[in-house]
Design a protein around this motif. Structure first.
Motif, short mmCIF file in Angstrom:
data_model
loop_
_atom_site.label_atom_id
_atom_site.label_comp_id
_atom_site.label_asym_id
_atom_site.label_seq_id
_atom_site.Cartn_x
_atom_site.Cartn_y
_atom_site.Cartn_z
N GLY A 71 0.81 -1.22 0.00
CA GLY A 71 0.00 0.00 0.00
C GLY A 71 0.84 1.27 0.00
O GLY A 71 0.31 2.37 0.03
N LEU A 72 2.16 1.11 -0.04
CA LEU A 72 3.05 2.27 -0.10
C LEU A 72 3.21 2.71 -1.55
O LEU A 72 3.30 1.88 -2.45
CB LEU A 72 4.42 1.93 0.47
CG LEU A 72 4.48 1.55 1.95
CD1 LEU A 72 5.87 1.04 2.31
CD2 LEU A 72 4.10 2.73 2.81
N SER A 73 3.29 4.02 -1.76
CA SER A 73 3.50 4.52 -3.12
C SER A 73 4.95 4.28 -3.53
O SER A 73 5.82 4.00 -2.70
CB SER A 73 3.21 6.03 -3.18
OG SER A 73 4.21 6.75 -2.47
N ARG A 74 5.23 4.39 -4.82
CA ARG A 74 6.61 4.23 -5.29
C ARG A 74 7.51 5.26 -4.63
O ARG A 74 8.65 4.98 -4.29
CB ARG A 74 6.67 4.38 -6.81
CG ARG A 74 5.87 3.37 -7.61
CD ARG A 74 6.45 1.97 -7.67
NE ARG A 74 7.62 1.82 -8.49
CZ ARG A 74 7.61 1.44 -9.75
NH1 ARG A 74 6.48 1.18 -10.36
NH2 ARG A 74 8.74 1.29 -10.40
N GLU A 75 6.98 6.48 -4.45
CA GLU A 75 7.76 7.54 -3.81
C GLU A 75 8.09 7.18 -2.36
O GLU A 75 9.21 7.40 -1.90
CB GLU A 75 7.00 8.88 -3.87
CG GLU A 75 6.81 9.44 -5.27
CD GLU A 75 5.73 8.74 -6.09
OE1 GLU A 75 4.81 8.11 -5.49
OE2 GLU A 75 5.81 8.80 -7.33
N GLU A 76 7.11 6.63 -1.66
CA GLU A 76 7.36 6.21 -0.27
C GLU A 76 8.39 5.10 -0.21
O GLU A 76 9.25 5.08 0.68
CB GLU A 76 6.04 5.78 0.39
CG GLU A 76 5.07 6.92 0.64
CD GLU A 76 3.70 6.45 1.06
OE1 GLU A 76 3.15 7.05 1.99
OE2 GLU A 76 3.18 5.48 0.45
N LEU A 77 8.33 4.19 -1.15
CA LEU A 77 9.31 3.11 -1.19
C LEU A 77 10.70 3.68 -1.44
O LEU A 77 11.69 3.25 -0.81
CB LEU A 77 8.96 2.09 -2.27
CG LEU A 77 7.73 1.23 -2.04
CD1 LEU A 77 7.41 0.39 -3.26
CD2 LEU A 77 7.92 0.36 -0.81
N ASP A 78 10.81 4.65 -2.35
CA ASP A 78 12.10 5.28 -2.63
C ASP A 78 12.64 5.99 -1.39
O ASP A 78 13.83 5.92 -1.11
CB ASP A 78 11.98 6.26 -3.80
CG ASP A 78 11.79 5.55 -5.14
OD1 ASP A 78 12.09 4.34 -5.21
OD2 ASP A 78 11.33 6.21 -6.08
N GLU A 79 11.76 6.65 -0.65
CA GLU A 79 12.18 7.33 0.59
C GLU A 79 12.73 6.34 1.61
O GLU A 79 13.59 6.68 2.41
CB GLU A 79 11.01 8.10 1.20
CG GLU A 79 10.61 9.35 0.44
CD GLU A 79 9.36 10.00 1.00
OE1 GLU A 79 8.93 9.62 2.13
OE2 GLU A 79 8.80 10.88 0.33
N LEU A 80 12.23 5.11 1.57
CA LEU A 80 12.67 4.08 2.49
C LEU A 80 13.89 3.31 1.99
O LEU A 80 14.32 2.35 2.62
CB LEU A 80 11.52 3.11 2.79
CG LEU A 80 10.32 3.71 3.53
CD1 LEU A 80 9.17 2.72 3.56
CD2 LEU A 80 10.72 4.13 4.95
N GLY A 81 14.41 3.70 0.85
CA GLY A 81 15.60 3.04 0.32
C GLY A 81 15.36 2.33 -1.00
O GLY A 81 16.28 1.74 -1.57
N GLY A 82 14.14 2.33 -1.48
CA GLY A 82 13.84 1.73 -2.77
C GLY A 82 13.75 0.21 -2.74
O GLY A 82 13.94 -0.41 -1.70
N VAL A 83 13.47 -0.35 -3.88
CA VAL A 83 13.37 -1.80 -4.04
C VAL A 83 14.33 -2.20 -5.15
O VAL A 83 14.15 -1.81 -6.30
CB VAL A 83 11.93 -2.22 -4.42
CG1 VAL A 83 11.85 -3.72 -4.63
CG2 VAL A 83 10.94 -1.77 -3.36
N PRO A 84 15.37 -2.97 -4.80
CA PRO A 84 16.33 -3.40 -5.84
C PRO A 84 15.65 -4.28 -6.88
O PRO A 84 14.89 -5.18 -6.53
CB PRO A 84 17.38 -4.17 -5.07
CG PRO A 84 17.04 -4.08 -3.63
CD PRO A 84 15.68 -3.48 -3.49
N GLU A 85 15.92 -4.02 -8.13
CA GLU A 85 15.30 -4.80 -9.21
C GLU A 85 16.15 -6.01 -9.60
O GLU A 85 15.69 -6.86 -10.32
CB GLU A 85 15.05 -3.91 -10.44
CG GLU A 85 13.98 -2.87 -10.22
CD GLU A 85 12.59 -3.45 -9.93
OE1 GLU A 85 12.24 -4.53 -10.47
OE2 GLU A 85 11.85 -2.83 -9.15
N ALA A 86 17.37 -6.08 -9.12
CA ALA A 86 18.27 -7.19 -9.50
C ALA A 86 18.06 -8.39 -8.62
O ALA A 86 17.53 -8.40 -7.60
CB ALA A 86 19.72 -6.74 -9.40
#
Length: 86
Positions: A71-86
């Motif tokens: 339920g977190l926005s992409r921006e909120e995820l980025d603020e928390l350190g992001g999500v590695p795609e690798a």
């Protein structure tokens, strides 16, 4: 064999389930099982719509999947350190 997963309900709901099971001559598990199945059947269209909305938000990236699940926005995820795609 089915996996057993405990659920928690408030005291009043537990009392209602217990009374229903007693007077219907069955057990609490059967009452809850049938009630949940009937509820899902009655709300199937709403559930399917919510699934479709969630699927449309997923664009193939891990970040989009985490966003839908949390339920977190992409921006909120980025603020928390992001999500590695690798």
């Amino acid at each position: 064999m089915a996996t057993v997963a405990p659920i928690k309900v408030d005291a009043e709901t537990d009392r209602l389930i217990s009374h229903a099971a007693h007077f219907l001559g069955t057990n609490k598990k059967a009452i809850v099982d049938e009630a949940v199945r009937e509820y899902i059947d009655a709300h199937r269209d709403e559930i399917n719509q919510a699934v479709l909305v969630a699927l449309k938000q997923i664009d193939g990236t891990k970040a989009s999947m985490v966003s839908v699940l949390t339920g977190l926005s992409r921006e909120e995820l980025d603020e928390l350190g992001g999500v590695p795609e690798a």
